[in-house]
Design a protein around this motif. Structure first.
Motif, short mmCIF file in Angstrom:
data_model
loop_
_atom_site.label_atom_id
_atom_site.label_comp_id
_atom_site.label_asym_id
_atom_site.label_seq_id
_atom_site.Cartn_x
_atom_site.Cartn_y
_atom_site.Cartn_z
N UNK A 69 0.73 -1.15 -0.11
CA UNK A 69 -0.01 -0.05 0.02
C UNK A 69 0.91 1.33 -0.02
N UNK A 70 2.02 1.25 1.01
CA UNK A 70 2.65 2.50 1.10
C UNK A 70 3.66 2.80 -0.27
N UNK A 71 4.22 1.78 -0.77
CA UNK A 71 4.91 1.96 -2.00
C UNK A 71 4.28 1.96 -3.12
N UNK A 72 3.46 0.80 -3.62
CA UNK A 72 2.87 0.43 -4.76
C UNK A 72 1.78 1.54 -5.11
N UNK A 73 1.12 1.27 -3.93
CA UNK A 73 -0.25 2.24 -4.07
C UNK A 73 0.07 3.59 -4.20
N UNK A 74 0.83 4.44 -3.31
CA UNK A 74 1.10 5.70 -3.54
C UNK A 74 1.87 5.94 -4.65
N UNK A 75 2.62 5.29 -5.24
CA UNK A 75 3.32 5.30 -6.49
C UNK A 75 2.39 5.25 -7.54
N UNK A 76 1.23 4.55 -7.49
CA UNK A 76 0.22 4.33 -8.61
C UNK A 76 -0.49 5.54 -8.70
N UNK A 77 -0.94 6.19 -7.42
CA UNK A 77 -1.75 7.28 -7.44
C UNK A 77 -0.93 8.60 -8.09
N UNK A 78 0.22 8.48 -7.75
CA UNK A 78 1.39 9.67 -8.27
C UNK A 78 1.24 9.38 -9.82
N UNK A 85 -0.99 14.57 -6.13
CA UNK A 85 -0.01 14.34 -6.58
C UNK A 85 0.16 15.58 -7.74
N UNK A 86 -0.82 15.72 -8.54
CA UNK A 86 -0.77 16.42 -9.76
C UNK A 86 -0.61 18.11 -9.57
N UNK A 87 -1.03 18.61 -8.35
CA UNK A 87 -1.65 20.04 -8.27
C UNK A 87 -0.24 20.60 -8.35
N UNK A 88 0.89 20.52 -7.69
CA UNK A 88 2.12 21.27 -7.78
C UNK A 88 2.85 21.11 -8.89
N UNK A 89 2.94 19.89 -9.85
CA UNK A 89 3.41 19.72 -11.05
C UNK A 89 2.90 20.69 -11.92
#
Length: 140
Positions: A69-78, A85-89
């Motif tokens: 969840x921490x690595x794959x899940x958050x990387x997927x959402x990014x 995750x997209x707002x700043x970019x």
């Protein structure tokens, strides 16, 4: 790009997982058999399967699910571009585009299009390894 290269990280991860799970069960059998021998009994496959199944799922719950969840899940959402995750970019890219247009004048749009093409940027998402293009040599 071939399927093997595209998913190389996944294949390596699957290989590590399979090697580790097989090793866990093989060495678990030796430990189970030694413990049974210490008590003067023959090791039984059914008892071993229950014990190793319990241990495997216990480890899976405590370690793998949390890590997935921490690595794959958050990387997927990014990667998919969740709003968080997209707002700043997107904001940063808009500012840079505005500065290019301000500085370059009429040529700004062409410069931005060239940069987007060179880095394989379409619809707000850069493709992996876009900077490895031979076009990169044309950068000043």
């Amino acid at each position: 790009m071939s399927i093997g290269k595209k998913y190389a990280y996944a294949w390596i991860t699957i290989a590590f997982f399979l090697v580790s799970i097989v090793g866990h069960w093989v060495f678990g059998w030796y430990a189970f058999a030694d413990e049974a021998a210490e008590h003067g009994r023959q090791p039984e496959l059914s008892g071993y399967l229950v014990e190793m199944g319990r241990d495997t799922f216990e480890n899976w719950q405590s370690e793998f699910l949390q890590l997935l969840w921490q690595v794959v899940g958050l990387a997927y959402f990014l990667y998919v571009g969740s709003p968080a995750s997209k707002e700043n970019d997107d904001r940063m890219e808009a500012k840079i585009d505005a500065l290019i247009k301000l500085h370059a004048g009429r040529e700004g749009d062409a410069m931005i299009d060239d940069i987007d093409r060179r880095y394989l940027r379409t619809h707000g998402h850069a493709q992996p390894h876009g900077s490895d293009n031979e076009d990169q040599q044309s950068l000043p």
